[in-house]
Design a protein around this motif. Structure first.
Motif, PDB file in Angstrom:
ATOM      1  N   ILE A  39       0.836  -1.194   0.000  1.00 58.75           N
ATOM      2  CA  ILE A  39       0.000   0.000   0.000  1.00 58.75           C
ATOM      3  C   ILE A  39       0.878   1.254   0.000  1.00 58.75           C
ATOM      4  CG2 ILE A  39      -1.939  -1.144   1.111  1.00 58.75           C
ATOM      5  CD1 ILE A  39      -1.170   0.129   3.698  1.00 58.75           C
ATOM      6  N   THR A  40       0.276   2.367  -0.328  1.00 58.88           N
ATOM      7  CA  THR A  40       0.994   3.632  -0.388  1.00 58.88           C
ATOM      8  C   THR A  40       0.435   4.579   0.662  1.00 58.88           C
ATOM      9  OG1 THR A  40      -0.507   4.501  -2.085  1.00 58.88           O
ATOM     10  CG2 THR A  40       1.475   3.358  -2.857  1.00 58.88           C
ATOM     11  N   GLY A  41       1.157   5.677   0.886  1.00 55.26           N
ATOM     12  CA  GLY A  41       0.703   6.670   1.845  1.00 55.26           C
ATOM     13  C   GLY A  41       1.860   7.236   2.623  1.00 55.26           C
ATOM     14  N   TRP A  42       1.578   7.583   3.881  1.00 55.31           N
ATOM     15  CA  TRP A  42       2.610   8.165   4.729  1.00 55.31           C
ATOM     16  C   TRP A  42       2.252   8.011   6.196  1.00 55.31           C
ATOM     17  CZ3 TRP A  42      -0.039  11.749   7.434  1.00 55.31           C
ATOM     18  CH2 TRP A  42      -1.058  12.465   6.786  1.00 55.31           C
ATOM     19  N   VAL A  43       3.270   8.202   7.046  1.00 54.38           N
ATOM     20  CA  VAL A  43       3.111   8.201   8.499  1.00 54.38           C
ATOM     21  C   VAL A  43       3.919   9.371   9.040  1.00 54.38           C
ATOM     22  CG1 VAL A  43       5.023   6.557   8.847  1.00 54.38           C
ATOM     23  CG2 VAL A  43       3.279   6.829  10.625  1.00 54.38           C
ATOM     24  N   ARG A  44       3.387  10.033  10.077  1.00 53.46           N
ATOM     25  CA  ARG A  44       4.117  11.139  10.701  1.00 53.46           C
ATOM     26  C   ARG A  44       3.680  11.304  12.155  1.00 53.46           C
ATOM     27  NH1 ARG A  44       1.327  16.057   7.311  1.00 53.46           N
ATOM     28  NH2 ARG A  44      -0.768  15.844   8.154  1.00 53.46           N
ATOM     29  N   SER A  88     -13.251  12.624  -0.547  1.00 51.20           N
ATOM     30  CA  SER A  88     -12.892  13.471  -1.682  1.00 51.20           C
ATOM     31  C   SER A  88     -11.735  12.827  -2.447  1.00 51.20           C
ATOM     32  CB  SER A  88     -12.497  14.867  -1.202  1.00 51.20           C
ATOM     33  OG  SER A  88     -11.421  14.787  -0.306  1.00 51.20           O
ATOM     34  N   PRO A  89     -11.618  13.120  -3.713  1.00 48.60           N
ATOM     35  CA  PRO A  89     -10.531  12.529  -4.504  1.00 48.60           C
ATOM     36  C   PRO A  89      -9.168  12.860  -3.901  1.00 48.60           C
ATOM     37  CG  PRO A  89     -12.093  13.676  -5.916  1.00 48.60           C
ATOM     38  CD  PRO A  89     -12.462  14.006  -4.498  1.00 48.60           C
ATOM     39  N   VAL A  90      -8.349  11.841  -3.769  1.00 50.32           N
ATOM     40  CA  VAL A  90      -6.999  11.989  -3.249  1.00 50.32           C
ATOM     41  C   VAL A  90      -6.054  11.497  -4.326  1.00 50.32           C
ATOM     42  CG1 VAL A  90      -5.399  11.233  -1.455  1.00 50.32           C
ATOM     43  CG2 VAL A  90      -7.803  11.601  -0.890  1.00 50.32           C
ATOM     44  N   ASP A  91      -5.033  12.295  -4.633  1.00 49.03           N
ATOM     45  CA  ASP A  91      -4.055  11.869  -5.628  1.00 49.03           C
ATOM     46  C   ASP A  91      -3.392  10.570  -5.182  1.00 49.03           C
ATOM     47  OD1 ASP A  91      -4.544  14.055  -7.235  1.00 49.03           O
ATOM     48  OD2 ASP A  91      -2.885  15.228  -6.403  1.00 49.03           O
ATOM     49  N   ARG A  92      -3.180   9.678  -6.129  1.00 46.31           N
ATOM     50  CA  ARG A  92      -2.532   8.400  -5.859  1.00 46.31           C
ATOM     51  C   ARG A  92      -1.059   8.636  -5.563  1.00 46.31           C
ATOM     52  NH1 ARG A  92      -3.146   3.366  -3.974  1.00 46.31           N
ATOM     53  NH2 ARG A  92      -1.775   1.909  -5.010  1.00 46.31           N
ATOM     54  N   LEU A  93      -0.599   8.130  -4.438  1.00 43.04           N
ATOM     55  CA  LEU A  93       0.806   8.245  -4.068  1.00 43.04           C
ATOM     56  C   LEU A  93       1.587   7.069  -4.634  1.00 43.04           C
ATOM     57  CD1 LEU A  93       0.252   9.346  -0.367  1.00 43.04           C
ATOM     58  CD2 LEU A  93       0.769  10.790  -2.337  1.00 43.04           C
ATOM     59  N   ASP A  94       2.882   7.259  -4.837  1.00 32.48           N
ATOM     60  CA  ASP A  94       3.719   6.230  -5.459  1.00 32.48           C
ATOM     61  C   ASP A  94       4.330   5.248  -4.476  1.00 32.48           C
ATOM     62  OD1 ASP A  94       3.307   7.238  -8.034  1.00 32.48           O
ATOM     63  OD2 ASP A  94       4.963   8.651  -7.830  1.00 32.48           O
ATOM     64  N   GLN A  95       4.436   5.649  -3.208  1.00 34.35           N
ATOM     65  CA  GLN A  95       5.102   4.802  -2.228  1.00 34.35           C
ATOM     66  C   GLN A  95       4.563   5.113  -0.842  1.00 34.35           C
ATOM     67  OE1 GLN A  95       9.261   5.795  -2.235  1.00 34.35           O
ATOM     68  NE2 GLN A  95       8.889   7.957  -1.904  1.00 34.35           N
ATOM     69  N   PHE A  96       5.086   4.403   0.145  1.00 32.77           N
ATOM     70  CA  PHE A  96       4.755   4.704   1.535  1.00 32.77           C
ATOM     71  C   PHE A  96       5.999   5.282   2.165  1.00 32.77           C
ATOM     72  CE2 PHE A  96       3.750   4.340   5.942  1.00 32.77           C
ATOM     73  CZ  PHE A  96       2.364   4.466   5.976  1.00 32.77           C
ATOM     74  N   GLU A  97       5.846   6.440   2.826  1.00 33.01           N
ATOM     75  CA  GLU A  97       7.018   7.108   3.377  1.00 33.01           C
ATOM     76  C   GLU A  97       6.756   7.715   4.749  1.00 33.01           C
ATOM     77  OE1 GLU A  97       8.185  10.431   0.890  1.00 33.01           O
ATOM     78  OE2 GLU A  97       6.107  10.735   0.329  1.00 33.01           O
ATOM     79  N   ARG A  98       7.837   8.034   5.410  1.00 30.65           N
ATOM     80  CA  ARG A  98       7.803   8.708   6.705  1.00 30.65           C
ATOM     81  C   ARG A  98       7.965  10.191   6.471  1.00 30.65           C
ATOM     82  NH1 ARG A  98      12.320   7.536  11.318  1.00 30.65           N
ATOM     83  NH2 ARG A  98      12.247   9.631  12.165  1.00 30.65           N
ATOM     84  N   LEU A  99       7.034  10.970   6.994  1.00 25.71           N
ATOM     85  CA  LEU A  99       7.064  12.419   6.838  1.00 25.71           C
ATOM     86  C   LEU A  99       7.540  13.070   8.142  1.00 25.71           C
ATOM     87  CD1 LEU A  99       3.704  13.116   4.962  1.00 25.71           C
ATOM     88  CD2 LEU A  99       5.979  12.760   3.985  1.00 25.71           C
ATOM     89  N   PRO A 100       7.993  14.321   8.054  1.00 29.62           N
ATOM     90  CA  PRO A 100       8.406  15.044   9.261  1.00 29.62           C
ATOM     91  C   PRO A 100       7.226  15.312  10.202  1.00 29.62           C
ATOM     92  CG  PRO A 100       9.173  16.178   7.261  1.00 29.62           C
ATOM     93  CD  PRO A 100       8.237  15.095   6.830  1.00 29.62           C
ATOM     94  N   THR A 101       7.535  15.514  11.449  1.00 33.03           N
ATOM     95  CA  THR A 101       6.540  15.859  12.467  1.00 33.03           C
ATOM     96  C   THR A 101       5.868  17.186  12.141  1.00 33.03           C
ATOM     97  OG1 THR A 101       7.811  14.669  14.143  1.00 33.03           O
ATOM     98  CG2 THR A 101       6.229  16.312  14.946  1.00 33.03           C
ATOM     99  N   VAL A 102       4.565  17.252  12.395  1.00 33.11           N
ATOM    100  CA  VAL A 102       3.831  18.507  12.227  1.00 33.11           C
ATOM    101  C   VAL A 102       3.130  18.873  13.522  1.00 33.11           C
ATOM    102  CG1 VAL A 102       3.476  18.305   9.758  1.00 33.11           C
ATOM    103  CG2 VAL A 102       1.780  17.359  11.307  1.00 33.11           C
TER     104      VAL A 102
END
Length: 102
Positions: A39-44, A88-102
């Motif tokens: 699966i694709t997406g992100w975690v932060r 709502s439509p969400v652009d398809r991401l290419d990979q799963f990645e770790r994002l910076p803290t917000v």
């Protein structure tokens, strides 16, 4: 196998976890699990101490990932897990990645 966004099988969900979920290797384990599931997406991390995860995949992949989020890291203590489908439509991401803290 990645679901095709054009065949309607791709869904997006946003999860927020609260508890002892920072400083326990949660994000790195989450990246490994998501990639293993294809699966694709992100975690932060969030500045309030929670962890936010956005996942994209088939309903089956997302169900497996959401079940993993609750119990997947032995050193984490998940007090609450809130999962919302993104309508709502969400652009398809290419990979799963770790994002910076917000």
């Amino acid at each position: 196998m990645r679901p095709d966004e054009n065949d309607g099988s791709m869904e997006s969900r946003l999860a927020r976890l609260r508890g002892i979920v920072q400083g326990v290797g949660f994000r790195e384990a989450c990246v490994r699990q998501a990639r293993a599931l294809g699966i694709t997406g992100w975690v932060r991390n969030r500045s309030d101490g929670s962890v936010e995860v956005m996942v994209q995949g088939s309903p089956e992949q997302l169900a497996e990932m959401c079940a993993w989020l609750r119990n997947g890291v032995p050193s984490a203590v998940v007090d609450s897990l809130e999962v919302n489908s993104l309508r709502s439509p969400v652009d398809r991401l290419d990979q799963f990645e770790r994002l910076p803290t917000v």
